[in-house]
Design a protein around this motif. Structure first.
Motif, PDB file in Angstrom:
ATOM      1  N   CYS A 386     -10.613 -23.448   0.190  1.00 49.90           N
ATOM      2  CA  CYS A 386     -10.788 -24.471   1.223  1.00 49.90           C
ATOM      3  C   CYS A 386     -11.934 -24.093   2.146  1.00 49.90           C
ATOM      4  O   CYS A 386     -12.002 -22.960   2.624  1.00 49.90           O
ATOM      5  CB  CYS A 386      -9.491 -24.629   2.029  1.00 49.90           C
ATOM      6  SG  CYS A 386      -9.596 -25.747   3.454  1.00 49.90           S
ATOM      7  N   GLN A 399     -11.430 -29.307  -1.889  1.00 52.76           N
ATOM      8  CA  GLN A 399     -10.445 -30.197  -1.299  1.00 52.76           C
ATOM      9  C   GLN A 399     -10.608 -30.369   0.209  1.00 52.76           C
ATOM     10  O   GLN A 399     -10.093 -31.329   0.783  1.00 52.76           O
ATOM     11  CB  GLN A 399      -9.029 -29.688  -1.582  1.00 52.76           C
ATOM     12  CG  GLN A 399      -8.741 -28.300  -0.991  1.00 52.76           C
ATOM     13  CD  GLN A 399      -7.306 -27.856  -1.205  1.00 52.76           C
ATOM     14  OE1 GLN A 399      -6.374 -28.655  -1.087  1.00 52.76           O
ATOM     15  NE2 GLN A 399      -7.123 -26.579  -1.545  1.00 52.76           N
ATOM     16  N   CYS A 400     -11.355 -29.464   0.859  1.00 55.50           N
ATOM     17  CA  CYS A 400     -11.480 -29.505   2.321  1.00 55.50           C
ATOM     18  C   CYS A 400     -12.865 -29.908   2.801  1.00 55.50           C
ATOM     19  O   CYS A 400     -13.065 -30.073   4.017  1.00 55.50           O
ATOM     20  CB  CYS A 400     -11.141 -28.131   2.906  1.00 55.50           C
ATOM     21  SG  CYS A 400      -9.498 -27.534   2.503  1.00 55.50           S
ATOM     22  N   ALA A 415      -3.723 -30.658   5.641  1.00 53.61           N
ATOM     23  CA  ALA A 415      -2.821 -30.208   4.586  1.00 53.61           C
ATOM     24  C   ALA A 415      -3.654 -29.749   3.397  1.00 53.61           C
ATOM     25  O   ALA A 415      -4.518 -30.492   2.922  1.00 53.61           O
ATOM     26  CB  ALA A 415      -1.878 -31.330   4.172  1.00 53.61           C
ATOM     27  N   ILE A 416      -3.412 -28.521   2.939  1.00 51.84           N
ATOM     28  CA  ILE A 416      -4.162 -28.020   1.794  1.00 51.84           C
ATOM     29  C   ILE A 416      -3.205 -27.626   0.670  1.00 51.84           C
ATOM     30  O   ILE A 416      -2.097 -27.145   0.913  1.00 51.84           O
ATOM     31  CB  ILE A 416      -5.079 -26.834   2.160  1.00 51.84           C
ATOM     32  CG1 ILE A 416      -4.267 -25.597   2.541  1.00 51.84           C
ATOM     33  CG2 ILE A 416      -6.029 -27.206   3.260  1.00 51.84           C
ATOM     34  CD1 ILE A 416      -5.110 -24.350   2.652  1.00 51.84           C
ATOM     35  N   GLN A 417      -3.651 -27.834  -0.538  1.00 55.47           N
ATOM     36  CA  GLN A 417      -2.887 -27.436  -1.719  1.00 55.47           C
ATOM     37  C   GLN A 417      -3.181 -25.982  -2.017  1.00 55.47           C
ATOM     38  O   GLN A 417      -4.338 -25.579  -2.123  1.00 55.47           O
ATOM     39  CB  GLN A 417      -3.263 -28.305  -2.914  1.00 55.47           C
ATOM     40  CG  GLN A 417      -2.477 -28.013  -4.175  1.00 55.47           C
ATOM     41  CD  GLN A 417      -1.019 -28.405  -4.068  1.00 55.47           C
ATOM     42  OE1 GLN A 417      -0.689 -29.426  -3.459  1.00 55.47           O
ATOM     43  NE2 GLN A 417      -0.135 -27.602  -4.635  1.00 55.47           N
ATOM     44  N   SER A 427       3.444 -25.024  -8.510  1.00 55.67           N
ATOM     45  CA  SER A 427       4.823 -25.058  -8.038  1.00 55.67           C
ATOM     46  C   SER A 427       5.786 -25.456  -9.138  1.00 55.67           C
ATOM     47  O   SER A 427       6.995 -25.256  -9.007  1.00 55.67           O
ATOM     48  CB  SER A 427       4.947 -26.033  -6.860  1.00 55.67           C
ATOM     49  OG  SER A 427       4.523 -27.325  -7.247  1.00 55.67           O
ATOM     50  N   MET A 485       5.113 -21.509   1.705  1.00 53.22           N
ATOM     51  CA  MET A 485       4.645 -22.809   1.230  1.00 53.22           C
ATOM     52  C   MET A 485       5.754 -23.845   1.273  1.00 53.22           C
ATOM     53  O   MET A 485       6.930 -23.531   1.054  1.00 53.22           O
ATOM     54  CB  MET A 485       4.084 -22.693  -0.182  1.00 53.22           C
ATOM     55  CG  MET A 485       2.708 -22.062  -0.225  1.00 53.22           C
ATOM     56  SD  MET A 485       2.050 -21.918  -1.897  1.00 53.22           S
ATOM     57  CE  MET A 485       2.770 -20.376  -2.403  1.00 53.22           C
ATOM     58  N   THR A 490       2.180 -26.542  -0.691  1.00 51.58           N
ATOM     59  CA  THR A 490       1.157 -26.843   0.312  1.00 51.58           C
ATOM     60  C   THR A 490       1.428 -26.081   1.601  1.00 51.58           C
ATOM     61  O   THR A 490       2.539 -25.625   1.856  1.00 51.58           O
ATOM     62  CB  THR A 490       1.108 -28.349   0.627  1.00 51.58           C
ATOM     63  OG1 THR A 490       2.383 -28.755   1.179  1.00 51.58           O
ATOM     64  CG2 THR A 490       0.827 -29.154  -0.625  1.00 51.58           C
ATOM     65  N   ASP A 492       0.142 -26.517   5.941  1.00 52.88           N
ATOM     66  CA  ASP A 492      -0.580 -27.295   6.929  1.00 52.88           C
ATOM     67  C   ASP A 492      -1.294 -26.358   7.893  1.00 52.88           C
ATOM     68  O   ASP A 492      -0.782 -25.298   8.244  1.00 52.88           O
ATOM     69  CB  ASP A 492       0.366 -28.207   7.720  1.00 52.88           C
ATOM     70  CG  ASP A 492       0.683 -29.501   6.982  1.00 52.88           C
ATOM     71  OD1 ASP A 492       0.381 -29.568   5.779  1.00 52.88           O
ATOM     72  OD2 ASP A 492       1.242 -30.418   7.599  1.00 52.88           O
TER      73      ASP A 492
END
Length: 839
Positions: A386, A399-400, A415-417, A427, A485, A490, A492
């Motif tokens: 990220c 993603q960020c 929110a990041i995976q 997961s 997580m 995820t 936050d």
């Protein structure tokens, strides 16, 4: 409340920025640094000063002026110093497999300053611009005045890394040797700044790691080894990680500033003072079973430049430091420290006077704890997952990208995976990650603020009042974070004020310790129970109920049925290795499907109702019986629930009373003398064979499944038969009302499942049961799956083995936590005894 201040003096340290001396005084201690605690309490800037409050701003140290603050990037045009590697001395340590942590007495393993006496870094000496050096770990010779070693089976190390004397700003990246350096970074500094950070890094070829300096100037690097990861123990839980909800255990500021009154209030340590902080047994920490504790230690507005050293109480103070500061600065750092005398730690302040804040976020277990408790670590090569800066600045698109965190806007929380990213398993994998170790860096801050990393769940999306990083405008800084997580893998990230960019590099992850069901005792003739192989009809035992009697440290089991309509009235106890039949001057009538629970307030086992199976007696009972450790006693309460069977009962620690949920859908409590019916606004309805356990983490009673018993309050053995569907609902009771929960995943519908709370993992465990009655055979469609409840969601466990399938449904005899063996114990359908979780 306990504190102690004492004067200690140290000479010969210049400029207040002490990294340690060449001559090391080795203490008798265990200090574990490197894996971060999950969250830190907020420290924000402004006048008035308040840590732990979002309403009051707080000044944070000097703003770097000499460097704009760059986060690690691969600089393609830069000249990189040739890396020279030592000759091969041993094969590369294995990187696969979950790992347990072993602490060592800290020793210096790297020091690039002139005349340091260290020979483990190649090439030796100060790192120049864009230089990469190799640090030998396995087989290394400790620096002058220290001793210690890392075994050849180590897979990762934990060390405190400090930079000093930088002639220009830069960043440092520590990564496995003989691997490609990524865009990840471990710490950032400005010209002349002394900066430390905890580093967890996987070992590369020949037990070495690479250290890269991304700077236009030169800098010296000092590294103190704190411990290592290696193959997990198969016999104990030593080195397993146990996360906690972050909470403050020490704040030396006055109560009118901090808003708290605790063991440290008003006792800011002065120069040379030592502050003793009680840790074990404080808050949610257990009194025993801890090898080291995970803390966040913050120095708040020190009067002079200096440092803090954190170490076990009662041992010699080591000549190392945990964090360095300048006047009026607020500096946090992660610390993992072994507990000393009476389960306490000492915090030494070198110079001036400073307030100290200590937040606890987790701990590592010792060898007295089950091998299956907690989580084990898996190191991975550093990987950036990220970066919120624009692609033309960061050089990345992920993603960020472009998602700068801006306070008071929709972009305030990001929110990041994490699961499935950068080498962290998804997961949905067979070994899903439970927590992640990552380096979090902020840059480009426009205001004084703090960052909070947390797992947002469906039941709670509000960030906790804790923080992971604190800064003033223009700062660039990093901290190591261990973040739990949320379901789906995820986390936050919340920014309190202004705008800021965030960079996240993953370094490793935790997964639950490998577990299995173990047959502790083969089939034994308990009241006619027969072995699984060739068992004659009508000789198995089912619907016996059990409770753990803490006053005698034994599991108590009563009654049950042989499946032919009759059943015993005998009492059995389990001592951790065998069953013993007990004699009682008086005894309840034979019964099965009774509700049973231990009452710690009165140190007795309480049993209610059940279906009578004593030959001439027929139907459900409303009698109450008490086992006092020697005999059964029948009280005569003023009020009592209606006759019932296949009901559920647990002790509610928050209420201080036993809670009974009846087959007609009513809620009753037992206070040791009488029964009282409650009137909750809602309830799960008429059920039979539901599963119930008390969850101390949420201070609620948890109920799952059961057979839909609406329209049929049984006066005989008819319950959950054909036409009475099994349910998959999850409910919680807070002492006043029942609430139906909506977890994202849930076990399939079932009744007669075994369920109990596991204090080692802070989870409720559910096993087996029946998904329905076969109309043609009248037998149960048995289940043998295992599930865990973490307070917000169900997760299916993947034990290496499970008890066998039975036509009547394994688990119908109930399951309890046996504190004596530190395991679940369950009498199987055919008389075998099973334990869980075992490694």
């Amino acid at each position: 409340m306990r504190y102690r201040l004492r004067n200690e003096y140290f000479c010969g340290i210049g400029n207040g920025h002490r990294i340690g001396m060449r001559t090391i005084i080795t203490p008798v201690m265990i200090v574990m640094l490197g894996l971060a605690g999950m969250l830190i309490s907020p420290v924000v800037s402004g006048a008035g000063g308040h840590v732990g409050s979002r309403q009051t701003a707080y000044p944070i140290g000097a703003t770097p002026a000499s460097w704009s603050g760059k986060v690690s990037q691969a600089r393609q045009s830069a000249q990189v110093t040739q890396t020279v590697r030592p000759a091969t001395t041993s094969p590369a340590p294995a990187a696969a497999g979950t790992q347990g942590y072993t602490a060592v007495t800290p020793f210096r393993i790297a020091d690039t300053r002139p005349n340091s006496g260290c020979t483990n870094v190649t090439p030796s000496g100060t790192l120049g611009p864009d230089a990469t050096v190799v640090l030998k770990v396995v087989g290394a010779v400790p620096c002058e005045g220290t001793s210690g070693s890392v075994p050849s089976n180590a897979t990762a190390i934990v060390m405190n890394v400090t930079v000093t004397g930088g002639t220009a700003g830069g960043f440092l990246t520590v990564f496995p040797a003989e691997t490609t350096r990524t865009t990840a970074s471990n710490l950032n500094w400005t010209t002349g700044q002394v900066v430390s950070n905890l580093v967890t890094v996987q070992l590369g070829t020949n037990g070495t790691v690479d250290i890269y300096s991304g700077s236009d100037g030169s800098v010296n690097v000092v590294a103190d080894l704190q411990g290592y990861y290696g193959p997990a123990s198969s016999t104990s839980g030593a080195g397993n990680y146990q996360p906690l909800s972050p909470h403050r255990i020490c704040d030396t500021r006055p109560a009118n500033v901090s808003g708290l009154t605790d063991q440290c209030t008003g006792h800011a340590p002065g120069p040379g003072n030592v502050l003793t902080v009680q840790v074990a047994g404080h808050g949610t920490l257990p009194v025993t079973g801890i090898s080291a504790v995970v803390l966040n230690v913050t120095a708040v507005t020190p009067s002079n430049s200096g440092y803090l050293t954190v170490y076990p109480a009662g041992v010699s103070r080591p000549t190392t430091s945990n964090l360095n500061f300048v006047p009026d600065q607020t500096v946090p750092n992660r610390v993992m420290v072994g507990l000393g005398t009476n389960g306490a730690i000492d915090v030494y302040n070198f110079s001036g006077t400073t307030n100290v804040i200590v937040d606890v976020t987790g701990y590592f277990t010792d060898s007295t704890v089950s091998a299956a408790s907690g989580s084990l670590f898996q190191a991975i090569p550093p990987k950036r997952i990220c970066d919120t800066r624009p692609a033309n600045v960061s050089g990345l698109t992920d993603q960020c990208t472009g998602r700068t965190l801006v306070a008071n806007q929709s972009s305030q929380t990001l929110a990041i995976q994490v699961a499935g990213m950068g080498g962290v398993p998804a997961s949905t994998s067979t070994t899903p990650p439970t927590a992640v170790v990552m380096n979090v860096t902020i840059t480009g801050a426009t205001a004084s603020s703090y960052l909070t990393v947390y797992p947002a769940t469906s039941s709670s999306t509000t960030p906790p009042t804790v923080s992971d990083l604190n800064w003033k405008p223009g700062a660039t800084l990093a901290n190591l974070v261990v973040a739990t997580m949320a379901p789906g893998g995820t986390v936050d990230i919340y920014n309190y004020s202004g705008s800021v960019d965030v960079v996240v590099d993953v370094l490793g992850y935790f997964t639950a310790a490998s577990t299995t069901w173990t047959e502790a005792l083969p089939a034994t003739p308990i009241d006619g129970a027969a072995p699984l192989s060739g068992a004659p009809a009508g000789t198995f035992l089912e619907y016996a109920q059990a409770a753990y009697d803490a006053s005698t440290n034994e599991v108590v089991l009563f009654g049950g049925t042989w499946g032919s309509g009759g059943g015993p009235n005998t009492t059995w106890t389990w001592n951790g290795s065998s069953w013993q039949q007990q004699s009682s001057a008086t005894s309840p009538q034979g019964r099965y499907g009774a509700a049973i629970a231990y009452d710690p307030a009165n140190q007795t086992v309480v049993m209610f109702g059940g279906y009578l199976s004593c030959g001439t007696c027929v139907g459900s009972s409303n009698s109450t019986w008490i086992w006092n450790g020697t005999n059964w006693v029948k009280p005569s309460p003023a009020t009592s629930p209606s006759p019932g069977s296949y009901e559920a009962m647990v002790f509610d620690q928050a209420l201080g009373e036993i809670v009974l949920y009846t087959d007609s859908g009513n809620t009753w409590t037992w206070n040791g003398n009488t029964w009282t019916e409650l009137s909750p606004a809602s309830s799960p309805g008429a059920l039979c064979m539901e599963s119930m356990a008390y969850d101390p983490s949420s201070q609620t009673v948890l109920l799952f499944g059961g057979g839909d018993n609406s329209g049929n309050v049984p006066v005989n053995a008819t319950c959950a038969g054909p036409g009475f569907p099994a349910l998959d609902s999850t409910w919680s009771f807070n002492g006043t009302t029942w609430t139906k929960l909506s977890p994202s995943t849930s076990p399939p519908s079932r009744f007669s499942a075994a369920m109990a709370y596991d204090p080692n993992t802070s989870q409720v465990v559910l096993f087996g049961g029946c998904d329905g009655i076969n109309g043609s055979t009248g037998l149960c469609n048995a289940l043998t799956d295992t599930w865990t409840w973490d307070g917000s969601n169900w997760t299916q466990a993947t034990p290496q083995s499970s008890p066998p399938t039975d036509p009547g449904g394994q688990g119908t005899n109930g399951m309890v936590w046996d504190a004596g063996s530190d395991l679940m114990v369950m009498l199987g359908y055919y008389g075998s005894t099973w334990q869980y979780p075992t490694f």
